[in-house]
Design a protein around this motif. Structure first.
Motif, PDB file in Angstrom:
ATOM      1  N   THR A 106      -4.042  -9.260  -6.215  1.00 53.64           N
ATOM      2  CA  THR A 106      -2.932  -7.975  -5.852  1.00 53.64           C
ATOM      3  C   THR A 106      -1.702  -8.152  -6.549  1.00 53.64           C
ATOM      4  O   THR A 106      -1.359  -7.134  -7.057  1.00 53.64           O
ATOM      5  CB  THR A 106      -2.832  -7.927  -4.467  1.00 53.64           C
ATOM      6  OG1 THR A 106      -4.124  -7.872  -3.760  1.00 53.64           O
ATOM      7  CG2 THR A 106      -2.029  -6.726  -4.102  1.00 53.64           C
ATOM      8  N   ALA A 107      -1.274  -9.404  -6.778  1.00 52.18           N
ATOM      9  CA  ALA A 107       0.219  -9.626  -7.462  1.00 52.18           C
ATOM     10  C   ALA A 107       0.284  -9.212  -8.881  1.00 52.18           C
ATOM     11  O   ALA A 107       1.038  -8.600  -9.270  1.00 52.18           O
ATOM     12  CB  ALA A 107       0.813 -10.975  -7.147  1.00 52.18           C
TER      13      ALA A 107
ATOM     14  N   VAL B 141      -4.705  -3.062  -3.767  1.00 52.28           N
ATOM     15  CA  VAL B 141      -4.101  -3.308  -2.553  1.00 52.28           C
ATOM     16  C   VAL B 141      -4.722  -2.891  -1.506  1.00 52.28           C
ATOM     17  O   VAL B 141      -4.962  -3.990  -0.361  1.00 52.28           O
ATOM     18  CB  VAL B 141      -2.839  -2.484  -2.831  1.00 52.28           C
ATOM     19  CG1 VAL B 141      -1.830  -2.651  -1.580  1.00 52.28           C
ATOM     20  CG2 VAL B 141      -2.041  -2.654  -4.039  1.00 52.28           C
ATOM     21  N   LEU B 142      -5.422  -1.827  -1.257  1.00 54.72           N
ATOM     22  CA  LEU B 142      -6.103  -1.300  -0.101  1.00 54.72           C
ATOM     23  C   LEU B 142      -7.219  -2.456   0.305  1.00 54.72           C
ATOM     24  O   LEU B 142      -7.489  -2.719   1.330  1.00 54.72           O
ATOM     25  CB  LEU B 142      -6.386  -0.008  -0.032  1.00 54.72           C
ATOM     26  CG  LEU B 142      -7.541   0.546   1.023  1.00 54.72           C
ATOM     27  CD1 LEU B 142      -6.467   0.307   2.401  1.00 54.72           C
ATOM     28  CD2 LEU B 142      -7.797   1.877   1.125  1.00 54.72           C
TER      29      LEU B 142
ATOM     30  N   TYR C   2      -8.659  -4.543   3.139  1.00 49.37           N
ATOM     31  CA  TYR C   2      -9.724  -4.386   3.729  1.00 49.37           C
ATOM     32  C   TYR C   2     -10.710  -6.089   3.790  1.00 49.37           C
ATOM     33  O   TYR C   2     -11.287  -6.075   4.821  1.00 49.37           O
ATOM     34  CB  TYR C   2     -10.772  -3.433   3.138  1.00 49.37           C
ATOM     35  CG  TYR C   2     -10.242  -2.035   3.383  1.00 49.37           C
ATOM     36  CD1 TYR C   2      -9.487  -1.742   4.425  1.00 49.37           C
ATOM     37  CD2 TYR C   2     -11.065  -1.025   2.961  1.00 49.37           C
ATOM     38  CE1 TYR C   2      -8.888  -0.438   4.840  1.00 49.37           C
ATOM     39  CE2 TYR C   2     -10.801   0.406   3.140  1.00 49.37           C
ATOM     40  CZ  TYR C   2      -9.730   0.803   4.120  1.00 49.37           C
ATOM     41  OH  TYR C   2      -9.761   1.833   4.426  1.00 49.37           O
ATOM     42  N   PHE C   3     -10.404  -6.563   2.699  1.00 46.34           N
ATOM     43  CA  PHE C   3     -11.263  -7.618   2.505  1.00 46.34           C
ATOM     44  C   PHE C   3     -10.785  -8.837   3.640  1.00 46.34           C
ATOM     45  O   PHE C   3     -11.431  -9.325   4.169  1.00 46.34           O
ATOM     46  CB  PHE C   3     -10.696  -8.413   1.029  1.00 46.34           C
ATOM     47  CG  PHE C   3     -11.393  -9.679   0.698  1.00 46.34           C
ATOM     48  CD1 PHE C   3     -12.635  -9.724   0.405  1.00 46.34           C
ATOM     49  CD2 PHE C   3     -10.780 -10.940   1.179  1.00 46.34           C
ATOM     50  CE1 PHE C   3     -13.213 -11.019   0.036  1.00 46.34           C
ATOM     51  CE2 PHE C   3     -11.251 -12.149   0.654  1.00 46.34           C
ATOM     52  CZ  PHE C   3     -12.522 -12.190   0.230  1.00 46.34           C
ATOM     53  N   ILE C   4      -9.250  -8.979   3.879  1.00 46.43           N
ATOM     54  CA  ILE C   4      -8.943  -9.884   4.800  1.00 46.43           C
ATOM     55  C   ILE C   4      -9.142  -9.165   6.125  1.00 46.43           C
ATOM     56  O   ILE C   4      -9.635 -10.238   7.282  1.00 46.43           O
ATOM     57  CB  ILE C   4      -7.423  -9.909   4.806  1.00 46.43           C
ATOM     58  CG1 ILE C   4      -6.983 -10.447   3.625  1.00 46.43           C
ATOM     59  CG2 ILE C   4      -6.893 -10.549   5.953  1.00 46.43           C
ATOM     60  CD1 ILE C   4      -5.320 -10.602   3.168  1.00 46.43           C
TER      61      ILE C   4
ATOM     62  N   TYR D 287       0.814  -1.156  -0.048  1.00 41.23           N
ATOM     63  CA  TYR D 287      -0.101   0.074   0.089  1.00 41.23           C
ATOM     64  C   TYR D 287       0.754   1.216  -0.054  1.00 41.23           C
ATOM     65  O   TYR D 287       0.475   2.310  -0.475  1.00 41.23           O
ATOM     66  CB  TYR D 287      -0.952   0.085   1.287  1.00 41.23           C
ATOM     67  CG  TYR D 287      -1.946   1.034   1.164  1.00 41.23           C
ATOM     68  CD1 TYR D 287      -2.747   1.469   0.053  1.00 41.23           C
ATOM     69  CD2 TYR D 287      -2.110   1.844   2.268  1.00 41.23           C
ATOM     70  CE1 TYR D 287      -3.659   2.365   0.032  1.00 41.23           C
ATOM     71  CE2 TYR D 287      -2.995   3.012   2.325  1.00 41.23           C
ATOM     72  CZ  TYR D 287      -3.694   3.192   1.192  1.00 41.23           C
ATOM     73  OH  TYR D 287      -4.799   4.194   1.283  1.00 41.23           O
ATOM     74  N   LEU D 288       2.140   1.207   0.473  1.00 47.99           N
ATOM     75  CA  LEU D 288       3.081   2.155   0.237  1.00 47.99           C
ATOM     76  C   LEU D 288       3.168   2.590  -1.137  1.00 47.99           C
ATOM     77  O   LEU D 288       3.146   3.778  -1.303  1.00 47.99           O
ATOM     78  CB  LEU D 288       4.514   1.815   1.063  1.00 47.99           C
ATOM     79  CG  LEU D 288       4.459   1.567   2.512  1.00 47.99           C
ATOM     80  CD1 LEU D 288       5.879   0.844   2.586  1.00 47.99           C
ATOM     81  CD2 LEU D 288       4.412   3.024   3.227  1.00 47.99           C
ATOM     82  N   PHE D 289       3.193   1.870  -2.000  1.00 51.14           N
ATOM     83  CA  PHE D 289       3.498   2.165  -3.275  1.00 51.14           C
ATOM     84  C   PHE D 289       1.969   2.762  -3.716  1.00 51.14           C
ATOM     85  O   PHE D 289       2.087   3.577  -4.850  1.00 51.14           O
ATOM     86  CB  PHE D 289       3.624   0.785  -4.125  1.00 51.14           C
ATOM     87  CG  PHE D 289       5.129   0.230  -3.853  1.00 51.14           C
ATOM     88  CD1 PHE D 289       5.983   0.766  -4.665  1.00 51.14           C
ATOM     89  CD2 PHE D 289       5.199  -0.686  -3.110  1.00 51.14           C
ATOM     90  CE1 PHE D 289       7.499   0.164  -4.577  1.00 51.14           C
ATOM     91  CE2 PHE D 289       6.696  -0.807  -2.655  1.00 51.14           C
ATOM     92  CZ  PHE D 289       7.693  -0.664  -3.477  1.00 51.14           C
TER      93      PHE D 289
END
Length: 393
Positions: free
Chosen positions: A71-72, A108-109, A113-115, A12-14
């Motif tokens: 995500t990947a 990413v975010l 949130y999903f997890i 998420y930094l990216f």
């Protein structure tokens, strides 16, 4: 799951970096690529519009194939977009690059949130989500003074190539480390229409529509040209002001979760934060030519109070059933992110229209600040009719 959670926060930094780095480059791109402020506003807007447009398919992917592969794969697309940006020769190519990066950052975010939504109770979601935003917002800080110094040393094209390489490495780490949570075993099915049928969501979505647009737009674009054109700050000076606003965003994200627990209400917390942000925007609107330090303080105020995104998401999450979590959370996220893209298009056109009419630049910036103040007022008025969700835990 703990390692995967840390991995997604790092990713998420990216995302935070890429939505903010353009502000530092605006003077260079105006000279090197002859990009206008409307071009750059559109480029920033394309990032958010692409990010927002991907939320709905990402929501389906999270429910069906899980956060790891979703995500990947898309982070690798963001790396490709950064390479396109580094090679851009025209403003249109910048816009295409920003769209690719925005689409790549889209999961990413919401994967995080999903997890969180699957692993923790609804009442805990707001605190953990705001912690995620706070730690991830360090990427916004990286896009300010540190990135400005890197660009001064290596040039903006080489800097973006380096970021592309790091992003691709992060995509590989996500694929190797993140683990998908167990699927919900339910005979119930649903779609976006099922989410839209949840009536209590609508007044919450009104505030989500406006809560993130001002801080994202000001930090991601308008900070650079405003402090350069009105206050004569150098690239390093712009980076320093961006750093201040970035730190305010981090601080606000870290304290808003505990604040919601202290107030005992997600609704009251979100209303307070957005009201304070509206006051800062109104002050910028009324006095756009004030001293640079006062303007910098108000920009920081917008950052500090413009961090209610996870709290509003938590408020909405309390009304979304488990089998719709992926699609529900991503739709809520879509509303907030797409609004940023649309607002960048609108404010870019407002500014350019003023320039064509012969208005001084300070008036154009006043129109930008006024637009954000007014939509904040409208969103708050509708949000008053929302129902309380679960109590913060």
């Amino acid at each position: 799951m703990h390692a995967g959670f840390i991995c997604l926060i790092t990713a998420y930094l990216f995302s935070q970096f890429y939505r903010s780095f353009l502000a530092v480059l605006t003077p260079l791109l105006e000279i090197g690529l002859l990009a206008t402020k409307q071009d750059l506003a559109s480029a920033s807007g394309w990032w958010f519009l692409a990010f927002g447009a991907m939320q709905l398919p990402v929501g389906v992917a999270l429910d069906r194939i899980g956060p790891r592969r979703t995500t990947a794969v898309l982070l690798a697309l963001a790396a490709a977009g950064a390479l396109v940006f580094a090679a851009a020769q025209t403003p249109l190519q910048l816009k295409i690059a920003m769209a690719l990066i925005g689409a790549g950052c889209a999961p990413v975010l919401v994967a995080t949130y999903f997890i969180l939504a699957r692993e923790f109770a609804a009442a805990q979601f707001g605190v953990l989500a705001s912690l995620t935003i706070g730690l991830g917002s360090l990427g916004d800080i990286g896009a300010s003074l540190p990135f400005s110094l890197l660009v001064s040393l290596a040039g903006w094209r080489a800097s973006l190539i380096g970021m592309a390489a790091l992003t691709l490495m992060m995509a590989l780490v996500v694929y190797l480390v993140v683990r998908d949570p167990p699927r919900v075993q339910s005979g119930r099915h649903g779609s976006l229409l099922s989410v839209l049928a949840i009536a209590p969501l609508w007044p919450i979505l009104a505030l989500m529509l406006i809560c993130y647009a001002p801080p994202a737009a000001l930090r991601g674009l308008w900070l650079g040209p405003y402090f350069h054109d009105i206050h004569g700050l150098s690239q390093t000076g712009i980076g320093a002001v961006g750093l201040g606003m970035g730190l305010a965003l981090v601080l606000g994200s870290l304290i808003i979760g505990p604040l919601s627990r202290r107030l005992g209400s997600l609704k009251r917390t979100a209303f307070f934060a957005n009201s304070a942000m509206m006051c800062c925007l109104t002050a910028l609107w009324a006095l756009p030519g004030q001293s640079w330090w006062a303007a910098a303080a108000l920009f920081a105020g917008v950052g500090l109070f413009g961090t209610s995104f996870p709290i509003i998401t938590a408020h909405a999450r309390g009304f979304i059933p488990a089998h719709l979590i992926g699609r529900g959370i991503t739709f809520v996220n879509f509303v907030g992110i797409a609004a940023v893209g649309l607002s960048q298009e609108v404010t870019g056109r407002l500014f350019e229209a003023g320039q064509r009419a012969g208005q001084p630049a300070v008036t154009g910036f006043s129109h930008v600040f006024g637009f954000f103040a007014l939509i904040s007022l409208a969103g708050l008025a509708i949000y008053l009719f929302s129902r309380e969700g679960p109590e913060p835990g």
